[in-house]
Design an enzyme around this catalytic site. Sequence first.
Site, PDB file in Angstrom:
ATOM      1  N   SER B 190      34.819  12.592  32.831  1.00 30.31           N
ATOM      2  CA  SER B 190      33.750  11.751  32.287  1.00 30.31           C
ATOM      3  C   SER B 190      33.553  11.877  30.791  1.00 30.31           C
ATOM      4  CB  SER B 190      32.438  12.067  32.999  1.00 30.31           C
ATOM      5  OG  SER B 190      32.112  13.432  32.839  1.00 30.31           O
ATOM      6  N   HIS B 218      34.142   8.167  38.326  1.00 32.66           N
ATOM      7  CA  HIS B 218      34.424   7.356  37.135  1.00 32.66           C
ATOM      8  C   HIS B 218      35.719   6.564  37.293  1.00 32.66           C
ATOM      9  CE1 HIS B 218      31.180   8.632  34.402  1.00 32.66           C
ATOM     10  NE2 HIS B 218      31.252   9.794  35.032  1.00 32.66           N
ATOM     11  N   LYS B 249      27.873   3.806  39.851  1.00 30.42           N
ATOM     12  CA  LYS B 249      28.616   3.422  38.634  1.00 30.42           C
ATOM     13  C   LYS B 249      29.334   2.083  38.890  1.00 30.42           C
ATOM     14  CE  LYS B 249      28.977   8.089  36.766  1.00 30.42           C
ATOM     15  NZ  LYS B 249      28.173   8.879  37.721  1.00 30.42           N
TER      16      LYS B 249
END
Lengths: 77, 415
Positions: B190, B218, B249
């Site tokens: 990240s 991610h 996300k």
Amino acid sequence: MQEVIKAYVIKEYVEDDTELTNDSPLISGGIVDSFSMVSLKRFLENKYNISIPDDKATPEAFDSVNKICALVKEYVK
Amino acid sequence: MAYTDKTRGMYSEILTGLQNAGLFKQERYIHSAQAADIEVEFPAGAPLKKVINICANNYLGMSSHPEVVKAAHAGLDSHGYGMSSVRFICGTQDIHRTLEQMVTKFLGTEDTILFPSCMDANAGVFEAVLTKDDVMISDRLVHASIIDGIRLCSAMHDTFKHSDMEHLEEKLQLHNDKRLKMVITDGVFSMDGDTAKLDKMAELCEKYDALLFVDESHSSGFIGKTGRGTHEHCGVMGKMDIITTTFGKGLGGASGGCVSGRKELVEMCRQKARPYLFSNTIAPPVVAGVIKVLEILSASTDRRDKLESNTAFWRKGLLEAGLIIKAGDTPIVPVMLFNAKLAQDVSRDLYDEGIYAIGFFFPVVPQGQARIRTQISAGHEIHHLEKALEAFRKVGKKYDILGKTKQEIIERYGM
């Protein structure tokens, strides 16, 4: 023994140009984190054919090359 | 009730210390929905300012996607607001199991269990599947939630140098006597935006009979040709033993997470993972929203393709402007400034130019690696990115960092 342990610590944990002496604070100085003490303990046990009790493998006992040597010598026959 | 003046003073002193050290986190109030264009109140009480957001994890622009919002509304109407229960008492609806099956298919695994967040998934999974006879070998840069999960597990823990496969192999040899070995990594890291070498790791795990765990928070939805994640990108779909990921996300941006992988390991989580057993089920409207997100992403790769081209445009633009970025091809693009104060100053000036991007510095990143972390989205249009590049050029010129080497920036501003 000091040179062997120091060489291992440098190879294993030092990722920049940090100078390491036999008295450099490893745990309290942030060079070795508490998680990584595990592999150091296992390395010492394999290398010197010893068994270090968990309650003796404290951050204080692992805080410098000299302190580690003193600890190992207690268990080497 | 013994909250004395002395106690209050003790905490005040700690908080003042954080402020003095520049480590005090301050929230900025956003008055609009999450998107490329947002309205921000900062500092508190200031008039609203329209800015372009380049620091959200809204990789696929799904946070406010009209079809997702509509699906969440429909889920609210059909399945209610909340379940007032953990999953195994009376908190499992048909849509929870539907979502688990959809995630399993999307990630190419055997089964999936939902958690209230990926933080909870990572907190619960290790303790549920490993014992004191086992070892966890993790990359030294894994996410904080994995570190917390590891701390809660009785298995031995060791680390390997970031993405160093030789070091990982040494560790697998060192711990070869353990009952189970689990190698643990992020898919995309990240802070640096680099990608794990999952193909090499899968080979090593096969060679040394180890389990492979990857956190795809991610990467789910956009890494790999069809957005399945780092395992698709590395050509090792089906070889992951455990994947954890988030719905906060790329996969919608609301909340929730999961453990997906070998069916017995997932079942162990269903029986033993404490955050699953002792916290509420994901709220029905969120579940309905994530189902819609997966339908959209399974039907077309348009959004991940747009994100890929936006990312290439952004990386090229920053390099052409003379800024230093971390190499890679993911939408996490750190602009390296090396000095903490410089990172904060650049962030503030970008905000004045209408660009919302945050500075990161020690202890969030290593000393001397301060940066602005930018995150690109499929919700960005080229005009957003052009405006942001213009702001970076203007602010970069002000601080005389364009075209400068790392050494030159450090000489001028220090580490």
